[in-house]
Design a protein around this motif. Structure first.
Motif, mmCIF file in Angstrom:
data_model
loop_
_atom_site.group_PDB
_atom_site.id
_atom_site.type_symbol
_atom_site.label_atom_id
_atom_site.label_comp_id
_atom_site.label_asym_id
_atom_site.label_seq_id
_atom_site.Cartn_x
_atom_site.Cartn_y
_atom_site.Cartn_z
ATOM 1 N N GLU A 53 -5.608 2.120 8.118
ATOM 2 C CA GLU A 53 -5.804 0.711 8.479
ATOM 3 C C GLU A 53 -4.469 -0.019 8.555
ATOM 4 O OE1 GLU A 53 -8.399 -0.683 5.414
ATOM 5 O OE2 GLU A 53 -10.188 0.168 6.342
ATOM 6 N N ARG A 113 -7.092 3.512 3.769
ATOM 7 C CA ARG A 113 -6.307 2.274 3.689
ATOM 8 C C ARG A 113 -4.971 2.413 4.416
ATOM 9 N NH1 ARG A 113 -10.707 1.930 1.796
ATOM 10 N NH2 ARG A 113 -10.945 1.552 3.991
ATOM 11 N N LEU A 146 0.825 -1.201 0.000
ATOM 12 C CA LEU A 146 0.000 0.000 0.000
ATOM 13 C C LEU A 146 0.861 1.254 0.000
ATOM 14 C CD1 LEU A 146 -2.807 1.265 0.114
ATOM 15 C CD2 LEU A 146 -2.734 0.986 2.598
#
Length: 106
Positions: free
Chosen positions: A76, A73, A49
């Motif tokens: 997270e 994201r 990511l």
């Protein structure tokens, strides 16, 4: 054989609370191995990511929606990485502080 210290698992409990494992099998138990695998997946996903985020941020035309999605994201992934770090910190053996050697460290 006494039970090991509680291990913070890389997944939350049913209501999002921290979930711990205590087992007589220690690091060799089935759940401990599953937790190890899950931690590796979480850290690998976070790394992937981050690469994607760097590429996206080099682009001049990124929409607010894309940035918002990326932010969620990344948050997270950071949460997962911090949980893994905390779990591993808790499993580092501590050295009992004994009387200091007057000669100092050798």
């Amino acid at each position: 054989m006494p039970a090991s210290r509680p291990r913070l698992l890389p997944w939350p409990g049913a209501n999002g609370q921290p979930c711990y494992l205590v087992t007589d099998g220690g690091a060799n138990s089935r759940l401990s191995k599953l937790a190890d695998e899950m931690e590796e997946v979480q850290l690998s996903t976070g790394s992937d990511l981050l690469k994607h985020a760097r590429e996206l941020l080099r682009t001049r035309h990124v929409s607010a929606r894309e940035l918002r999605f990326l932010s969620h994201r990344l948050a997270e992934a950071l949460h997962d990485a911090l949980r893994v770090a905390e779990s591993r910190r808790m499993r580092i053996p501590t050295v009992d502080a004994g009387p200091e050697d007057p000669a100092g460290p050798r």
